[in-house]
Design an enzyme around this catalytic site. Structure first.
Site, PDB file in Angstrom:
ATOM      1  N   HIS A  90      -3.912  35.412  32.168  1.00 60.36           N
ATOM      2  CA  HIS A  90      -4.534  34.555  31.151  1.00 60.36           C
ATOM      3  C   HIS A  90      -4.915  33.221  31.782  1.00 60.36           C
ATOM      4  O   HIS A  90      -4.103  32.315  31.927  1.00 60.36           O
ATOM      5  CB  HIS A  90      -3.556  34.336  30.000  1.00 60.36           C
ATOM      6  CG  HIS A  90      -4.203  33.825  28.741  1.00 60.36           C
ATOM      7  ND1 HIS A  90      -5.455  33.248  28.712  1.00 60.36           N
ATOM      8  CD2 HIS A  90      -3.772  33.818  27.445  1.00 60.36           C
ATOM      9  CE1 HIS A  90      -5.753  32.910  27.458  1.00 60.36           C
ATOM     10  NE2 HIS A  90      -4.751  33.244  26.680  1.00 60.36           N
ATOM     11  N   GLY A  91      -6.195  33.103  32.159  1.00 58.89           N
ATOM     12  CA  GLY A  91      -6.705  31.865  32.746  1.00 58.89           C
ATOM     13  C   GLY A  91      -7.658  31.141  31.822  1.00 58.89           C
ATOM     14  O   GLY A  91      -8.547  30.425  32.299  1.00 58.89           O
ATOM     15  N   THR A 118      -2.523  37.061  19.569  1.00 62.91           N
ATOM     16  CA  THR A 118      -1.212  36.496  19.250  1.00 62.91           C
ATOM     17  C   THR A 118      -0.921  36.712  17.770  1.00 62.91           C
ATOM     18  O   THR A 118      -1.704  36.301  16.910  1.00 62.91           O
ATOM     19  CB  THR A 118      -1.187  34.996  19.584  1.00 62.91           C
ATOM     20  OG1 THR A 118      -1.389  34.847  20.995  1.00 62.91           O
ATOM     21  CG2 THR A 118       0.128  34.361  19.191  1.00 62.91           C
ATOM     22  N   ASN A 123      -7.799  24.113  22.675  1.00 59.90           N
ATOM     23  CA  ASN A 123      -6.633  23.338  23.109  1.00 59.90           C
ATOM     24  C   ASN A 123      -7.005  22.153  23.993  1.00 59.90           C
ATOM     25  O   ASN A 123      -6.342  21.860  24.988  1.00 59.90           O
ATOM     26  CB  ASN A 123      -5.631  24.256  23.823  1.00 59.90           C
ATOM     27  CG  ASN A 123      -5.056  25.296  22.888  1.00 59.90           C
ATOM     28  OD1 ASN A 123      -4.593  24.973  21.799  1.00 59.90           O
ATOM     29  ND2 ASN A 123      -5.087  26.558  23.295  1.00 59.90           N
ATOM     30  N   ARG A 125     -19.102  30.609  21.966  1.00 63.98           N
ATOM     31  CA  ARG A 125     -19.330  30.472  20.511  1.00 63.98           C
ATOM     32  C   ARG A 125     -18.049  30.682  19.707  1.00 63.98           C
ATOM     33  O   ARG A 125     -17.942  30.231  18.569  1.00 63.98           O
ATOM     34  CB  ARG A 125     -20.387  31.480  20.047  1.00 63.98           C
ATOM     35  CG  ARG A 125     -19.967  32.932  20.227  1.00 63.98           C
ATOM     36  CD  ARG A 125     -20.941  33.904  19.584  1.00 63.98           C
ATOM     37  NE  ARG A 125     -20.588  35.269  19.899  1.00 63.98           N
ATOM     38  CZ  ARG A 125     -21.295  36.073  20.700  1.00 63.98           C
ATOM     39  NH1 ARG A 125     -22.410  35.627  21.253  1.00 63.98           N
ATOM     40  NH2 ARG A 125     -20.896  37.309  20.937  1.00 63.98           N
ATOM     41  N   PRO A 175      -6.561  40.793  23.322  1.00 68.35           N
ATOM     42  CA  PRO A 175      -5.192  40.277  23.158  1.00 68.35           C
ATOM     43  C   PRO A 175      -5.128  39.322  21.977  1.00 68.35           C
ATOM     44  O   PRO A 175      -5.915  38.373  21.902  1.00 68.35           O
ATOM     45  CB  PRO A 175      -4.928  39.559  24.485  1.00 68.35           C
ATOM     46  CG  PRO A 175      -6.277  39.248  25.041  1.00 68.35           C
ATOM     47  CD  PRO A 175      -7.198  40.317  24.558  1.00 68.35           C
ATOM     48  N   ASN A 215      -8.624  29.454  27.558  1.00 75.13           N
ATOM     49  CA  ASN A 215      -8.193  28.807  26.305  1.00 75.13           C
ATOM     50  C   ASN A 215      -7.316  27.572  26.471  1.00 75.13           C
ATOM     51  O   ASN A 215      -6.514  27.250  25.604  1.00 75.13           O
ATOM     52  CB  ASN A 215      -7.475  29.824  25.406  1.00 75.13           C
ATOM     53  CG  ASN A 215      -8.439  30.801  24.761  1.00 75.13           C
ATOM     54  OD1 ASN A 215      -9.648  30.623  24.861  1.00 75.13           O
ATOM     55  ND2 ASN A 215      -7.923  31.827  24.124  1.00 75.13           N
ATOM     56  N   TYR A 233      -4.812  26.932  28.450  1.00 71.97           N
ATOM     57  CA  TYR A 233      -3.409  27.104  28.831  1.00 71.97           C
ATOM     58  C   TYR A 233      -3.211  26.730  30.303  1.00 71.97           C
ATOM     59  O   TYR A 233      -4.133  26.243  30.955  1.00 71.97           O
ATOM     60  CB  TYR A 233      -2.956  28.526  28.503  1.00 71.97           C
ATOM     61  CG  TYR A 233      -3.000  28.802  27.016  1.00 71.97           C
ATOM     62  CD1 TYR A 233      -2.220  28.044  26.132  1.00 71.97           C
ATOM     63  CD2 TYR A 233      -3.843  29.778  26.481  1.00 71.97           C
ATOM     64  CE1 TYR A 233      -2.284  28.268  24.747  1.00 71.97           C
ATOM     65  CE2 TYR A 233      -3.909  30.000  25.117  1.00 71.97           C
ATOM     66  CZ  TYR A 233      -3.126  29.244  24.247  1.00 71.97           C
ATOM     67  OH  TYR A 233      -3.198  29.456  22.898  1.00 71.97           O
TER      68      TYR A 233
END
Length: 375
Positions: A181-182, A27, A241, A273, A25, A184, A186
């Site tokens: 999406h669990g 963006t 993030n 990494r 995925p 990065n 968010y």
């Protein structure tokens, strides 16, 4: 044929894949404005990268108008967005491909300029992202992140329902499944991690409580789709993030063990990494390997992503550390990536400056192998 393990068949859920090169995925911020629906340019982009028996995980799509944190990303909560995604899905299916949609809520990785009514973004707790990290407002100004508003306990069920409805909308659009999406940093990872979750209700405190929202949302998607059409993405040891659990193993071991009995289509790990690779070119050294740590724990299909080459992907699959490998940046610049890897053809380098926003440049104008020679 190069990389025989990478180009062996694989069953994911009810789908028989012909190879294990997954499109990650990505963006790209090129949805139609103001509808934030996929448009013909997006249809062309995905069709270029579709292959018979190949899996694409389409870009993260906000589950509600309040779930945004970036301009120009496509949503999955309106009729126009469902219609736009249906055209993407039809184009991928026409080439024999399989396509899942990643469902997204950014939580505190947002700004009031993206929120309806200009209100503060929500999060598990009123913990802001470090001022060392900057964000962009909806009108393009660079600024620090705001302190988010902590979700009330009574509001959490609404988040679950937004994901449930988004899963149903993805089904209406014709997708083959969804990915939660669990990762990065968010919203769902914000709930998972102790640095961003200071709650004292049933969604905070213990590892079991912090994992509750992710598991409730996954269960909601399973109720819409059936477990074998639902995947989950995680980023243990990630730092994107301003995320990062001081001791990730107990937390993520609990999450993986809790997901095991559901019979999901797959679990999708981002290798540490490559954490934060969306913001810059990174290759962190001396960090753990998510696939190596969690392959012994996870009983189902495991997809690994982050900084792989054809050689390292084939080796990971051959050794049993992963069942498939998702490629991102080199899939942007090589729409025919599976063929290039299989035949040992040279790869076109990507141009990071054109990753986000814009039109065809850096999006649909990368050639398939042989086009340049014919020109």
């Amino acid at each position: 044929m190069k990389f025989p393990s990478l180009f062996s068949p694989l069953e994911i859920g009810p789908y028989q894949l012909q190879h294990r090169v997954v499109m990650a995925p990505l963006t790209r911020m090129r949805a139609e404005k103001p509808s934030l629906a996929p448009r013909p340019l997006n249809v062309e982009y995905y069709a270029q990268r579709a292959t018979a028996g190949g899996l694409i995980v389409a870009e993260a799509s906000p589950v509600a108008a309040t779930a945004f944190g970036s301009p120009g990303v496509p949503g999955i909560y309106s009729d126009a967005q469902i219609k736009g995604w249906r055209e993407v899905v039809d184009a991928v299916h026409a080439k024999g491909g399989v396509i899942f949609l990643q469902l997204w809520h950014v939580g505190r990785v947002s700004h009031s300029s993206f929120q309806p009514g200009g209100v503060l973004p929500v999060a598990p707790s009123a913990v802001p992202i470090s001022p060392d990290l900057k964000t962009m407002t909806a009108d393009g100004k660079v600024t620090t992140y705001e302190t988010p508003r902590a979700l009330e306990t009574s509001e959490v069920a609404g988040v679950v329902e937004a994901f449930r409805q988004a899963a149903a909308n993805a089904k209406a659009a014709g997708f083959d499944g969804v990915e939660i999406h669990g990762a990065n940093g968010y919203l769902l990872e914000q709930f998972l991690q102790s640095c961003s979750n200071l709650r004292t209700d049933q969604y905070g405190g213990s590892i079991e409580n912090r994992a509750r929202l992710l598991l409730e949302i996954t269960q909601a998607a399973v109720e819409v789709w059936g477990a074998n059409r639902v995947g989950v993405r995680l980023s243990p040891y990630g730092i994107a993030n301003d995320s990062g659990e001081p001791d990730p193993m107990p937390l993520y071991t609990h999450v993986v063990q809790s997901l095991n009995p559901l019979g999901l289509a797959y679990l999708h790990f981002i290798e540490p990494r490559s954490s934060g690779a969306g913001r810059a070119e990174v290759n962190w050294q001396n960090v753990p390997s998510a696939m190596m740590l969690f392959r012994p724990i996870w009983k189902g299909i495991l997809i690994a992503a982050g900084g792989f080459t054809g050689e390292t992907a084939d080796a990971a699959i051959s050794a049993g550390h992963a069942d498939a490998v998702a490629f991102g940046r080199i899939f942007i610049s090589n729409p025919d990536l599976p063929r290039r890897l299989r035949e040992g053809l040279p790869l076109t380098p990507y141009n990071r400056a054109t990753f986000y926003g814009g039109e065809a440049a850096g999006y649909t104008d990368y050639p398939v192998y042989g086009e340049l020679e014919k020109a």
